[in-house]
Design an enzyme around this catalytic site. Structure first.
Site, PDB file in Angstrom:
ATOM      1  N   ASN A  76       0.842  -1.202   0.000  1.00  0.00           N
ATOM      2  CA  ASN A  76       0.000   0.000   0.000  1.00  0.00           C
ATOM      3  C   ASN A  76       0.874   1.246   0.000  1.00  0.00           C
ATOM      4  O   ASN A  76       1.937   1.289   0.625  1.00  0.00           O
ATOM      5  CB  ASN A  76      -1.009  -0.012   1.158  1.00  0.00           C
TER       6      ASN A  76
ATOM      7  N   GLU B 220       0.391   5.310   0.519  1.00  0.00           N
ATOM      8  CA  GLU B 220      -0.567   6.316   0.967  1.00  0.00           C
ATOM      9  C   GLU B 220      -0.161   7.725   0.548  1.00  0.00           C
ATOM     10  O   GLU B 220       0.929   7.941  -0.006  1.00  0.00           O
ATOM     11  CB  GLU B 220      -0.716   6.213   2.498  1.00  0.00           C
TER      12      GLU B 220
ATOM     13  N   CYS C  92      -4.132   0.652  -2.408  1.00  0.00           N
ATOM     14  CA  CYS C  92      -3.982  -0.571  -1.627  1.00  0.00           C
ATOM     15  C   CYS C  92      -2.901  -1.471  -2.237  1.00  0.00           C
ATOM     16  O   CYS C  92      -2.584  -1.378  -3.432  1.00  0.00           O
ATOM     17  CB  CYS C  92      -5.287  -1.358  -1.605  1.00  0.00           C
TER      18      CYS C  92
ATOM     19  N   GLU D 236      -3.076  -4.611  -2.960  1.00  0.00           N
ATOM     20  CA  GLU D 236      -3.562  -5.535  -3.991  1.00  0.00           C
ATOM     21  C   GLU D 236      -3.548  -4.882  -5.360  1.00  0.00           C
ATOM     22  O   GLU D 236      -3.078  -5.458  -6.348  1.00  0.00           O
ATOM     23  CB  GLU D 236      -4.997  -5.983  -3.663  1.00  0.00           C
TER      24      GLU D 236
ATOM     25  N   CYS E 259     -10.270  -4.866   0.469  1.00  0.00           N
ATOM     26  CA  CYS E 259     -11.365  -3.904   0.569  1.00  0.00           C
ATOM     27  C   CYS E 259     -12.288  -4.051  -0.652  1.00  0.00           C
ATOM     28  O   CYS E 259     -11.951  -4.723  -1.635  1.00  0.00           O
ATOM     29  CB  CYS E 259     -10.815  -2.476   0.653  1.00  0.00           C
TER      30      CYS E 259
ATOM     31  N   CYS F 216     -10.805  -3.058  -4.053  1.00  0.00           N
ATOM     32  CA  CYS F 216      -9.856  -4.060  -4.571  1.00  0.00           C
ATOM     33  C   CYS F 216     -10.596  -5.294  -5.081  1.00  0.00           C
ATOM     34  O   CYS F 216     -10.198  -5.887  -6.088  1.00  0.00           O
ATOM     35  CB  CYS F 216      -8.845  -4.457  -3.499  1.00  0.00           C
TER      36      CYS F 216
END
Ligand code: THU
Length: 159
Positions: free
Chosen positions: A58, A60, A69, A71, A109, A112
């Site tokens: 991830n 940010e 993210c 993924e 999430c 994703c």
């Protein structure tokens, strides 16, 4: 009517050698996360049909929604490096700032899940998911299981 899907609960000691190696790669990828805001470091590792493993984490941003993210970082990177090569298995792991992996399996999430499904549909072979937790691991045989009634290209076509 009910939606349900099969998944396997695995202990770390029961993993096959390739799955164990992929989870180890996902765990290592947590070290590359840029997560100063959430302090939640997520790593992912994709095993491709050509035998290559691609990792991501991830990333940010102070403008929170700009972050990505692990993924999606991993899957988009995989397709950029090896366009059109199918992802056979995606392993995910997560730890806090202290480096201790979370006990429960990390689950993707919603955004994703949407991305995973489109990639799975495009490649026409299932993408297995290995969701790592230090106390237990979930194995899910195909990404589509995680998002029933999802929105997709077929929906745009009215199907
Ligand atoms: N995150 C992931 O990278 N993958 C997930 O499956 C869940 C959440 C990231 C996004 C954000 O950087 C941090 O974890 C906290 O939500």
């Amino acid at each position: 009517m009910t939606f349900s899907f099969p998944f396997t609960l695995i202990q770390e000691t029961e993993l096959s050698e390739p799955d164990s190696a992929l989870i180890a790669a996902a765990r290592r990828a947590c070290l590359t996360a840029y997560a100063p805001y959430s302090r939640f470091h997520v790593g992912a590792a994709a095993l491709l049909e050509n035998g290559e493993t691609v990792c991501g984490s991830n990333q940010e941003n102070a403008s929170f929604t700009v972050g990505t993210c692990a993924e999606r970082c991993t899957l988009y990177y995989a397709n950029a490096r090896f366009p059109g090569v199918a992802v056979r298995t995606l392993a995910i792991a997560a730890c806090k700032d202290d480096g201790i992996f979370i006990p429960a399996p990390i689950t993707p999430c919603g955004a994703c899940r949407q991305a995973l499904i489109e990639i799975e549909q495009k490649q026409r072979v299932p993408m297995r998911l290995l969701l790592y937790g230090s106390e237990k691991i979930y194995c899910i045989e195909k990404a589509a299981d995680l998002l029933p009634l999802h929105f997709g290209a077929n929906t745009l076509d009215g199907q």
